[in-house]
Design a protein around this motif. Structure first.
Motif, mmCIF file in Angstrom:
data_model
loop_
_atom_site.group_PDB
_atom_site.id
_atom_site.type_symbol
_atom_site.label_atom_id
_atom_site.label_comp_id
_atom_site.label_asym_id
_atom_site.label_seq_id
_atom_site.Cartn_x
_atom_site.Cartn_y
_atom_site.Cartn_z
ATOM 1 N N PRO A 113 0.708 -1.106 -0.154
ATOM 2 C CA PRO A 113 -0.043 0.221 0.081
ATOM 3 C C PRO A 113 0.677 1.438 -0.022
ATOM 4 C CG PRO A 113 -0.215 -1.100 2.195
ATOM 5 C CD PRO A 113 0.585 -2.000 1.234
ATOM 6 N N ASP A 114 2.103 1.148 0.266
ATOM 7 C CA ASP A 114 3.011 2.523 0.378
ATOM 8 C C ASP A 114 3.930 2.411 -0.879
ATOM 9 O OD1 ASP A 114 4.589 0.274 1.119
ATOM 10 O OD2 ASP A 114 5.636 1.221 2.727
ATOM 11 N N TYR A 115 3.723 1.834 -1.641
ATOM 12 C CA TYR A 115 4.543 1.637 -2.991
ATOM 13 C C TYR A 115 4.829 2.674 -3.595
ATOM 14 C CZ TYR A 115 6.370 0.082 -7.292
ATOM 15 O OH TYR A 115 7.356 -0.012 -8.445
ATOM 16 N N LEU A 116 3.821 3.882 -3.805
ATOM 17 C CA LEU A 116 4.108 5.249 -4.295
ATOM 18 C C LEU A 116 5.299 5.892 -3.490
ATOM 19 C CD1 LEU A 116 0.575 6.105 -5.681
ATOM 20 C CD2 LEU A 116 2.437 5.097 -6.892
ATOM 21 N N GLU A 117 5.106 5.745 -2.062
ATOM 22 C CA GLU A 117 6.276 6.476 -1.623
ATOM 23 C C GLU A 117 7.571 6.186 -1.838
ATOM 24 O OE1 GLU A 117 5.145 5.989 2.714
ATOM 25 O OE2 GLU A 117 3.211 6.521 2.422
ATOM 26 N N GLU A 118 7.768 5.181 -2.498
ATOM 27 C CA GLU A 118 9.402 4.955 -2.915
ATOM 28 C C GLU A 118 9.579 5.811 -4.040
ATOM 29 O OE1 GLU A 118 11.124 2.477 -1.581
ATOM 30 O OE2 GLU A 118 9.535 2.106 -0.194
ATOM 31 N N PHE A 119 8.601 6.534 -4.571
ATOM 32 C CA PHE A 119 9.122 7.423 -5.439
ATOM 33 C C PHE A 119 9.450 8.802 -4.933
ATOM 34 C CE2 PHE A 119 6.351 4.411 -7.741
ATOM 35 C CZ PHE A 119 7.630 4.031 -8.757
#
Length: 298
Positions: A113-119
């Protein structure tokens, strides 16, 4: 399309995604010129409840994100997360592409769920939200947007997943402009720092002391300060204060919200204490800050 829902406490407009059809109301992607024609108040400071990405292919002007001002130019991409305050001031005709999507758009597609925060460009830091697309990438970026626009014209289950894949491909390509192609896994301290920043973003109005956050992270205040000093070059207290100041500025955008109401929203005991706090860390009073904002976009 988008619709505006005024927020009683915040006052300034908050845009939401709506009216995209009964099947998939979580995404909008289209050329930017008609988007501007449809929405005439982009020059007024506002927030979005969704992720907002704009890629310019023509035009100029300026864009202000959380009170950081950037000059708009062709082949520049802006990425914003929900909650950031921004406004545009275009000069002449502009064009490009816009991609809006809600936080839930990828949830059923990704296990993390936090994948976008990797960018880095989706971490809510204005300085990281602006990307200059090099010549070598422009054809590919434009092609991905064109494909997404085509897919969005008629969404069914298969096309929605294809749209998600194109969007993720775009994000991964953009990430190469900011981070190594194979970034090292986050260290223990880096993970703690990210968790601290998330907690601050959630509790800044009620928890003001580093020891409060250290307790939530099950570490000592000294350890938390050491992490912030090593990785950010500032103390944990400064991280908390900067977040409070940012929210104060966001609230002061609304001229109908009194300074006393802003102070109350941020849980200051009185208006005088809030004014002293704001002036100490910005070198201007809330009233003077608001007056300068009015001069900028009034």
């Amino acid at each position: 399309m988008l619709y505006l829902q005024p927020m009683a406490q915040q006052g300034y407009p908050v845009y939401h995604i709506a009216g995209l059809g009964t099947f998939q109301p979580d995404v909008l992607v289209q050329p930017f010129a008609p988007y501007i024609d449809m929405h005439h108040k982009l020059h007024v400071p506002h927030r979005h409840s969704f992720y907002h990405m704009v890629y310019f292919t023509a035009g100029s002007g300026c864009h202000t994100i959380d009170f950081h001002r950037f000059e708009v130019r062709p082949f520049q991409l802006y990425a914003m997360i929900p909650g950031q305050v921004h406004h545009w001031d275009f000069r002449g005709n502009v064009d490009g592409y816009v991609l809006n999507f809600t936080a839930s758009f990828f949830q059923s597609f990704l296990l993390r769920p936090d994948y976008l925060e990797e960018f880095a460009f989706f971490r809510g830091q204005a300085q990281q939200a602006v990307l200059d697309i090099p010549v070598s990438m422009r054809t590919g970026v434009t092609a991905l947007f064109d494909e997404m626009v085509s897919l969005a014209s008629s969404l069914d289950t298969l096309r929605i997943d294809q749209l998600r894949v194109r969007a993720l491909t775009l994000f991964l390509e953009l990430a190469t402009l900011q981070e190594p192609a194979k970034p090292a896994p986050l260290s223990y301290n880096a993970t703690l720092l990210r968790n601290f920043q998330k907690l601050v973003d959630k509790h800044f109005a009620s928890l003001r002391l580093p020891k409060d956050y250290a307790a939530l992270l099950y570490i000592t205040p000294n350890h938390l300060n050491a992490i912030c000093s090593d990785l950010l070059g500032q103390s944990a207290g400064e991280v908390i204060r900067e977040r409070i100041i940012l929210e104060a500025k966001r609230l002061l955008v609304n001229p109908e919200l009194s300074v006393a109401a802003v102070a109350d929203t941020l849980n200051f005991k009185d208006n005088s204490y809030f004014t002293k706090f704001f002036k100490k860390y910005t070198r201007t009073t809330p009233e003077a800050f608001r007056k300068a904002l009015t001069a900028d976009f009034g």
